[in-house]
Design a protein around this motif. Sequence first.
Motif, PDB file in Angstrom:
ATOM      1  N   ASP A  70      25.362  37.919  -6.366  1.00 37.10           N
ATOM      2  CA  ASP A  70      25.544  36.965  -5.271  1.00 37.10           C
ATOM      3  C   ASP A  70      26.847  36.217  -5.522  1.00 37.10           C
ATOM      4  O   ASP A  70      27.557  36.486  -6.497  1.00 37.10           O
ATOM      5  CB  ASP A  70      24.350  36.009  -5.131  1.00 37.10           C
ATOM      6  CG  ASP A  70      24.068  35.210  -6.398  1.00 37.10           C
ATOM      7  OD1 ASP A  70      25.030  34.865  -7.124  1.00 37.10           O
ATOM      8  OD2 ASP A  70      22.893  34.932  -6.673  1.00 37.10           O
ATOM      9  N   THR A  71      27.173  35.290  -4.655  1.00 36.93           N
ATOM     10  CA  THR A  71      28.464  34.600  -4.771  1.00 36.93           C
ATOM     11  C   THR A  71      28.513  33.627  -5.949  1.00 36.93           C
ATOM     12  O   THR A  71      29.571  33.060  -6.223  1.00 36.93           O
ATOM     13  CB  THR A  71      28.798  33.839  -3.478  1.00 36.93           C
ATOM     14  OG1 THR A  71      27.724  32.956  -3.158  1.00 36.93           O
ATOM     15  CG2 THR A  71      29.018  34.808  -2.316  1.00 36.93           C
ATOM     16  N   ALA A  72      27.392  33.458  -6.652  1.00 40.02           N
ATOM     17  CA  ALA A  72      27.386  32.606  -7.841  1.00 40.02           C
ATOM     18  C   ALA A  72      27.453  33.414  -9.131  1.00 40.02           C
ATOM     19  O   ALA A  72      27.452  32.834 -10.216  1.00 40.02           O
ATOM     20  CB  ALA A  72      26.144  31.722  -7.844  1.00 40.02           C
ATOM     21  N   ARG A  97      38.596  28.802  -6.909  1.00 39.02           N
ATOM     22  CA  ARG A  97      38.675  29.485  -5.629  1.00 39.02           C
ATOM     23  C   ARG A  97      37.277  29.572  -5.022  1.00 39.02           C
ATOM     24  O   ARG A  97      36.269  29.606  -5.727  1.00 39.02           O
ATOM     25  CB  ARG A  97      39.238  30.902  -5.796  1.00 39.02           C
ATOM     26  CG  ARG A  97      40.641  30.996  -6.339  1.00 39.02           C
ATOM     27  CD  ARG A  97      41.696  30.471  -5.377  1.00 39.02           C
ATOM     28  NE  ARG A  97      41.617  31.100  -4.068  1.00 39.02           N
ATOM     29  CZ  ARG A  97      42.227  32.244  -3.735  1.00 39.02           C
ATOM     30  NH1 ARG A  97      42.939  32.889  -4.641  1.00 39.02           N
ATOM     31  NH2 ARG A  97      42.129  32.739  -2.514  1.00 39.02           N
ATOM     32  N   THR A  98      37.218  29.620  -3.707  1.00 34.53           N
ATOM     33  CA  THR A  98      35.947  29.754  -2.995  1.00 34.53           C
ATOM     34  C   THR A  98      35.627  31.226  -2.825  1.00 34.53           C
ATOM     35  O   THR A  98      36.421  31.984  -2.268  1.00 34.53           O
ATOM     36  CB  THR A  98      36.021  29.082  -1.612  1.00 34.53           C
ATOM     37  OG1 THR A  98      36.393  27.715  -1.783  1.00 34.53           O
ATOM     38  CG2 THR A  98      34.697  29.175  -0.881  1.00 34.53           C
ATOM     39  N   ILE A  99      34.466  31.645  -3.310  1.00 32.78           N
ATOM     40  CA  ILE A  99      34.044  33.042  -3.210  1.00 32.78           C
ATOM     41  C   ILE A  99      33.273  33.238  -1.911  1.00 32.78           C
ATOM     42  O   ILE A  99      32.311  32.506  -1.617  1.00 32.78           O
ATOM     43  CB  ILE A  99      33.187  33.447  -4.419  1.00 32.78           C
ATOM     44  CG1 ILE A  99      34.046  33.372  -5.694  1.00 32.78           C
ATOM     45  CG2 ILE A  99      32.591  34.837  -4.245  1.00 32.78           C
ATOM     46  CD1 ILE A  99      33.273  33.581  -6.979  1.00 32.78           C
ATOM     47  N   ASP A 163      24.169  37.610 -15.686  1.00 33.54           N
ATOM     48  CA  ASP A 163      24.136  38.981 -16.168  1.00 33.54           C
ATOM     49  C   ASP A 163      24.449  39.941 -15.023  1.00 33.54           C
ATOM     50  O   ASP A 163      24.073  39.711 -13.864  1.00 33.54           O
ATOM     51  CB  ASP A 163      22.751  39.326 -16.725  1.00 33.54           C
ATOM     52  CG  ASP A 163      22.411  38.547 -17.993  1.00 33.54           C
ATOM     53  OD1 ASP A 163      23.314  37.890 -18.547  1.00 33.54           O
ATOM     54  OD2 ASP A 163      21.231  38.587 -18.414  1.00 33.54           O
ATOM     55  N   VAL A 164      25.136  41.015 -15.342  1.00 31.73           N
ATOM     56  CA  VAL A 164      25.395  42.083 -14.380  1.00 31.73           C
ATOM     57  C   VAL A 164      24.630  43.317 -14.829  1.00 31.73           C
ATOM     58  O   VAL A 164      24.728  43.739 -15.991  1.00 31.73           O
ATOM     59  CB  VAL A 164      26.907  42.381 -14.277  1.00 31.73           C
ATOM     60  CG1 VAL A 164      27.156  43.640 -13.443  1.00 31.73           C
ATOM     61  CG2 VAL A 164      27.630  41.195 -13.654  1.00 31.73           C
ATOM     62  N   HIS A 165      23.880  43.902 -13.916  1.00 29.03           N
ATOM     63  CA  HIS A 165      22.966  44.999 -14.234  1.00 29.03           C
ATOM     64  C   HIS A 165      23.457  46.311 -13.646  1.00 29.03           C
ATOM     65  O   HIS A 165      24.158  46.346 -12.621  1.00 29.03           O
ATOM     66  CB  HIS A 165      21.570  44.707 -13.678  1.00 29.03           C
ATOM     67  CG  HIS A 165      20.927  43.497 -14.283  1.00 29.03           C
ATOM     68  ND1 HIS A 165      20.002  43.565 -15.301  1.00 29.03           N
ATOM     69  CD2 HIS A 165      21.084  42.167 -14.017  1.00 29.03           C
ATOM     70  CE1 HIS A 165      19.612  42.347 -15.637  1.00 29.03           C
ATOM     71  NE2 HIS A 165      20.263  41.476 -14.867  1.00 29.03           N
TER      72      HIS A 165
END
Length: 437
Positions: A70-72, A97-99, A163-165
């Motif tokens: 997500d954007t966070a 920066r704004t995602i 975490d990235v899965h």
Amino acid sequence: MRLRKGLIPLAATVVLAGASGTAYGSASDSRGTADGIRSITPITTVYTYGQKVSAVAIEYGATVNPRTLDTATFSVTDTVYNFRFNPIEDLPKLADRTITHTYTNGSPGTRADHRSAPGRYVIVELDPADTGGSTVIVSKCPTFLCTVKVNPELPTRVVQRKDVHGQPGRGAGKGPVLARATPRESRPVTAKPVNQLVDEFTYGSFLSGGMVLPYHYHLPKNYQPGRKYPLMVVLPGHGMGWDGDNLGVQLAADIPATAWLQPRWTGTSEDVIVLAPQHQRVGGPAEADLLVKLLDQFAGQFAVDTHRVYATTVSYGSQLLWEAFAKRPDLFAGGLVTGGFPVNATQATAIAAAEVPVWITHGEHDHLLNVSGARNSTAALRQAYVTRGKTPEQAADLVRYTEYADAAFSLPDYHAAFGPTYEDASILRWLLHQAKP
């Protein structure tokens, strides 16, 4: 483009001018293992007032599960520096920066639909309205007439906060962890930028009489030598001239070169060849002579519709336009002068004799080139037409003029009249509608 006197301190710019490029390398996570982040690639876009980092592509060792993003998941910081307003000392100062979108892709590039496609890259798109992220910096500043270049060492940084899965197997779950969150680790970019549209231009160099004219050009994607295409010649401002250290900056510093490749700017889907030369800042007559020689060669080499060759300018480039139009009016079907220098009487007479239509735009409170020059140019050209027998109405149609109040500028640089000009697609369409008999 000329910069304000005293805006950029000389001592600071000399240090930066020696930079030769970023030492891009691999990125590993804090554990130093084979998994984790493999690379971080900045992606840039040219907006109205110049190129900015518009996204980052974060590469992992396996296909990423987009459902866990997500954007966070990430945060991105970038420089607050803008060469038009800030001293070069502000370059290391970073702001969040704004995602706007986070998704996966199979290559380090953005997707128009912002939807995930299978791949090892996570694309993090950034809001162009942010003040940060500009890529253009001062190059050399021997006088207050500074020049600019694209920064070879972009300061953009990325933090992975969750975490990235990877993709899960047949069973339920998020999938294996490809990289643990490292919310206290800020990572630099590690790969060469992907410069959207700018990377599609081809470099060339023209030599005549001991002078070198660097240029870039863009052919339509489905270019066919048997067809004929209009040619748009984009003449840059002073700061985008060639100084030995800033090749290609005329494509990135502001919108006029890349706008002609995008229907949302031009209001038409017609294919256009774009030729964007730099210049040596040695004066209008010599540079215009070099320019018209280049155009003769270029039109013979590519499928140019010689009835539809146009020139558009920013600031200093207007001197080349006026001189080239007067020297070889047979070459041009129309011109667009934004925030430019005034035409002289001899040039006005020659342009009126050839009936080359022009549209002049200028900011009411231009701090570098007073608006009186644009008003006088308009009056001189129209009078030249009337002298040749045109009615005032016909003269006004052949010489159009738009003056912008401060509110028309989305960035408060009132010399940059190309901003509101290019944001008005009707002006660009007008230019493309002109044709020589």
